[in-house]
Motif scaffolding. Structure first.
Motif, PDB file in Angstrom:
ATOM      1  N   HIS A 152      -6.661 -14.815   7.563  1.00  0.00           N
ATOM      2  CA  HIS A 152      -6.495 -13.404   7.945  1.00  0.00           C
ATOM      3  C   HIS A 152      -5.382 -13.263   8.981  1.00  0.00           C
ATOM      4  CE1 HIS A 152      -7.814  -9.559   9.940  1.00  0.00           C
ATOM      5  NE2 HIS A 152      -7.592  -9.208   8.693  1.00  0.00           N
ATOM      6  N   PHE A 153      -5.300 -14.191   9.909  1.00  0.00           N
ATOM      7  CA  PHE A 153      -4.262 -14.169  10.932  1.00  0.00           C
ATOM      8  C   PHE A 153      -2.884 -14.276  10.294  1.00  0.00           C
ATOM      9  CE2 PHE A 153      -1.443 -16.693  13.673  1.00  0.00           C
ATOM     10  CZ  PHE A 153      -1.303 -15.805  14.722  1.00  0.00           C
ATOM     11  N   ILE A 154      -2.716 -15.223   9.381  1.00  0.00           N
ATOM     12  CA  ILE A 154      -1.421 -15.413   8.716  1.00  0.00           C
ATOM     13  C   ILE A 154      -1.055 -14.184   7.901  1.00  0.00           C
ATOM     14  CG2 ILE A 154      -0.216 -16.754   6.938  1.00  0.00           C
ATOM     15  CD1 ILE A 154      -1.747 -19.219   8.068  1.00  0.00           C
ATOM     16  N   LEU A 155      -2.021 -13.599   7.203  1.00  0.00           N
ATOM     17  CA  LEU A 155      -1.775 -12.374   6.437  1.00  0.00           C
ATOM     18  C   LEU A 155      -1.334 -11.248   7.359  1.00  0.00           C
ATOM     19  CD1 LEU A 155      -1.855 -10.812   3.778  1.00  0.00           C
ATOM     20  CD2 LEU A 155      -4.258 -10.343   4.224  1.00  0.00           C
ATOM     21  N   THR A 156      -2.008 -11.079   8.477  1.00  0.00           N
ATOM     22  CA  THR A 156      -1.639 -10.042   9.447  1.00  0.00           C
ATOM     23  C   THR A 156      -0.218 -10.249   9.951  1.00  0.00           C
ATOM     24  OG1 THR A 156      -3.931  -9.790  10.145  1.00  0.00           O
ATOM     25  CG2 THR A 156      -2.251  -9.008  11.672  1.00  0.00           C
ATOM     26  N   MET A 157       0.138 -11.464  10.266  1.00  0.00           N
ATOM     27  CA  MET A 157       1.484 -11.753  10.773  1.00  0.00           C
ATOM     28  C   MET A 157       2.538 -11.521   9.699  1.00  0.00           C
ATOM     29  SD  MET A 157       0.959 -12.332  13.857  1.00  0.00           S
ATOM     30  CE  MET A 157       2.653 -12.690  14.208  1.00  0.00           C
ATOM     31  N   THR A 158       2.261 -11.877   8.457  1.00  0.00           N
ATOM     32  CA  THR A 158       3.212 -11.672   7.364  1.00  0.00           C
ATOM     33  C   THR A 158       3.454 -10.193   7.131  1.00  0.00           C
ATOM     34  OG1 THR A 158       2.516 -13.737   6.342  1.00  0.00           O
ATOM     35  CG2 THR A 158       3.679 -12.170   4.936  1.00  0.00           C
ATOM     36  N   ILE A 159       2.388  -9.418   7.106  1.00  0.00           N
ATOM     37  CA  ILE A 159       2.515  -7.974   6.927  1.00  0.00           C
ATOM     38  C   ILE A 159       3.315  -7.379   8.080  1.00  0.00           C
ATOM     39  CG2 ILE A 159       1.233  -5.786   6.922  1.00  0.00           C
ATOM     40  CD1 ILE A 159      -0.962  -7.320   5.354  1.00  0.00           C
ATOM     41  N   GLY A 160       3.061  -7.831   9.279  1.00  0.00           N
ATOM     42  CA  GLY A 160       3.806  -7.341  10.445  1.00  0.00           C
ATOM     43  C   GLY A 160       5.292  -7.627  10.332  1.00  0.00           C
ATOM     44  N   THR A 170      10.893  -5.279   9.188  1.00  0.00           N
ATOM     45  CA  THR A 170      12.137  -5.181   8.435  1.00  0.00           C
ATOM     46  C   THR A 170      12.278  -3.808   7.797  1.00  0.00           C
ATOM     47  OG1 THR A 170      12.042  -7.541   7.989  1.00  0.00           O
ATOM     48  CG2 THR A 170      13.475  -6.234   6.578  1.00  0.00           C
ATOM     49  N   GLY A 171      11.238  -3.340   7.153  1.00  0.00           N
ATOM     50  CA  GLY A 171      11.285  -2.036   6.508  1.00  0.00           C
ATOM     51  C   GLY A 171      11.456  -0.898   7.487  1.00  0.00           C
ATOM     52  N   ALA A 172      10.830  -0.998   8.626  1.00  0.00           N
ATOM     53  CA  ALA A 172      10.904   0.061   9.631  1.00  0.00           C
ATOM     54  C   ALA A 172      12.313   0.199  10.187  1.00  0.00           C
ATOM     55  CB  ALA A 172       9.916  -0.210  10.754  1.00  0.00           C
ATOM     56  N   ALA A 173      12.989  -0.896  10.371  1.00  0.00           N
ATOM     57  CA  ALA A 173      14.353  -0.838  10.902  1.00  0.00           C
ATOM     58  C   ALA A 173      15.259  -0.076   9.948  1.00  0.00           C
ATOM     59  CB  ALA A 173      14.881  -2.248  11.134  1.00  0.00           C
ATOM     60  N   LEU A 197       9.123   3.915  19.042  1.00  0.00           N
ATOM     61  CA  LEU A 197       8.020   3.370  19.836  1.00  0.00           C
ATOM     62  C   LEU A 197       7.243   2.335  19.020  1.00  0.00           C
ATOM     63  CD1 LEU A 197       6.260   3.418  22.437  1.00  0.00           C
ATOM     64  CD2 LEU A 197       4.866   5.144  21.270  1.00  0.00           C
ATOM     65  N   MET A 198       6.950   2.660  17.775  1.00  0.00           N
ATOM     66  CA  MET A 198       6.216   1.713  16.931  1.00  0.00           C
ATOM     67  C   MET A 198       7.057   0.456  16.683  1.00  0.00           C
ATOM     68  SD  MET A 198       3.442   3.267  16.911  1.00  0.00           S
ATOM     69  CE  MET A 198       2.449   2.231  15.856  1.00  0.00           C
ATOM     70  N   GLY A 199       8.381   0.615  16.602  1.00  0.00           N
ATOM     71  CA  GLY A 199       9.256  -0.545  16.472  1.00  0.00           C
ATOM     72  C   GLY A 199       9.203  -1.443  17.698  1.00  0.00           C
ATOM     73  N   THR A 200       9.093  -0.836  18.861  1.00  0.00           N
ATOM     74  CA  THR A 200       8.945  -1.603  20.102  1.00  0.00           C
ATOM     75  C   THR A 200       7.648  -2.406  20.059  1.00  0.00           C
ATOM     76  OG1 THR A 200      10.237  -0.014  21.377  1.00  0.00           O
ATOM     77  CG2 THR A 200       8.680  -1.402  22.610  1.00  0.00           C
ATOM     78  N   ILE A 201       6.592  -1.764  19.594  1.00  0.00           N
ATOM     79  CA  ILE A 201       5.299  -2.451  19.477  1.00  0.00           C
ATOM     80  C   ILE A 201       5.408  -3.612  18.496  1.00  0.00           C
ATOM     81  CG2 ILE A 201       2.918  -2.187  18.646  1.00  0.00           C
ATOM     82  CD1 ILE A 201       3.052   0.698  19.897  1.00  0.00           C
ATOM     83  N   ARG A 202       5.995  -3.349  17.334  1.00  0.00           N
ATOM     84  CA  ARG A 202       6.159  -4.415  16.332  1.00  0.00           C
ATOM     85  C   ARG A 202       6.983  -5.578  16.890  1.00  0.00           C
ATOM     86  NH1 ARG A 202       6.290   0.022  12.968  1.00  0.00           N
ATOM     87  NH2 ARG A 202       8.528   0.277  13.248  1.00  0.00           N
ATOM     88  N   GLY A 203       8.054  -5.253  17.614  1.00  0.00           N
ATOM     89  CA  GLY A 203       8.899  -6.306  18.165  1.00  0.00           C
ATOM     90  C   GLY A 203       8.159  -7.183  19.164  1.00  0.00           C
ATOM     91  N   SER A 204       7.402  -6.566  20.032  1.00  0.00           N
ATOM     92  CA  SER A 204       6.627  -7.332  21.019  1.00  0.00           C
ATOM     93  C   SER A 204       5.542  -8.157  20.350  1.00  0.00           C
ATOM     94  CB  SER A 204       6.009  -6.386  22.051  1.00  0.00           C
ATOM     95  OG  SER A 204       7.034  -5.770  22.790  1.00  0.00           O
ATOM     96  N   PHE A 205       4.901  -7.554  19.355  1.00  0.00           N
ATOM     97  CA  PHE A 205       3.875  -8.285  18.606  1.00  0.00           C
ATOM     98  C   PHE A 205       4.505  -9.470  17.874  1.00  0.00           C
ATOM     99  CE2 PHE A 205       1.096  -8.812  14.819  1.00  0.00           C
ATOM    100  CZ  PHE A 205      -0.045  -9.220  15.484  1.00  0.00           C
ATOM    101  N   ALA A 206       5.721  -9.285  17.351  1.00  0.00           N
ATOM    102  CA  ALA A 206       6.404 -10.366  16.644  1.00  0.00           C
ATOM    103  C   ALA A 206       6.704 -11.534  17.576  1.00  0.00           C
ATOM    104  CB  ALA A 206       7.684  -9.847  16.000  1.00  0.00           C
TER     105      ALA A 206
END
Length: 147
Positions: A5-13, A18-21, A38-47
């Motif tokens: 589940h962790f790997i799936l979550t990270m892959t989707i993220g 990429t799509g959001a950019a 703002l959501m891109g900032t969240i995604r970047g930090s999560f990445a």
């Protein structure tokens, strides 16, 4: 959270990042662009944190601390950025956000809580915290974001 589940979550993220950019470049409504940024900032930090947790990048406590602080700060801004019920053809926000506003705000608060609870001092604690943050993101996206 299981490793699968962790790997799936990270892959989707990563795919979402990429799509959001690409989508942000086409947004014409400034309020929608603001919230997408703002959501891109969240995604970047999560990445950053997710890359460390997955072993794709070396653990760095300073970078983890910075990413965690950015997540906490950005999560706190979600309700204000989404409060205006604005539309744009590039937006992935569903009308359910404004139809179920209190629940949406609760999801944002859950992300802020999960991000604040993450301990960025070691790889082990980052791994433990990333799963909770990912679950928080996924729980909101399942209800309030176009697939």
């Amino acid at each position: 959270m299981t490793m699968k589940h962790f790997i799936l979550t990270m892959t989707i993220g990563a795919m979402t990042l990429t799509g959001a950019a690409l989508a942000n470049a086409e947004v014409s409504n400034p309020a929608v662009k603001d919230r997408m940024d703002l959501m891109g900032t969240i995604r970047g930090s999560f990445a950053v944190l997710g890359g460390m947790a997955q072993g794709k990048v070396d653990f760095d406590a300073d970078k983890a601390t910075s990413a965690q602080a950015t997540l906490v700060e950005a999560a706190a801004k979600i309700p204000a950025k989404f409060e205006p019920n604005e539309a744009d053809p590039e937006s992935e926000a569903l009308p359910a956000i404004w139809e179920n506003w209190d629940d949406f705000v609760d999801h944002a608060a859950a992300l802020e809580t999960a991000a604040a609870a993450l301990d960025p001092s070691s790889l082990e604690t980052v791994k433990a915290g990333v799963g909770k943050i990912g679950a928080s993101c996924g729980g909101c996206h399942q209800t309030y974001r176009m697939k």
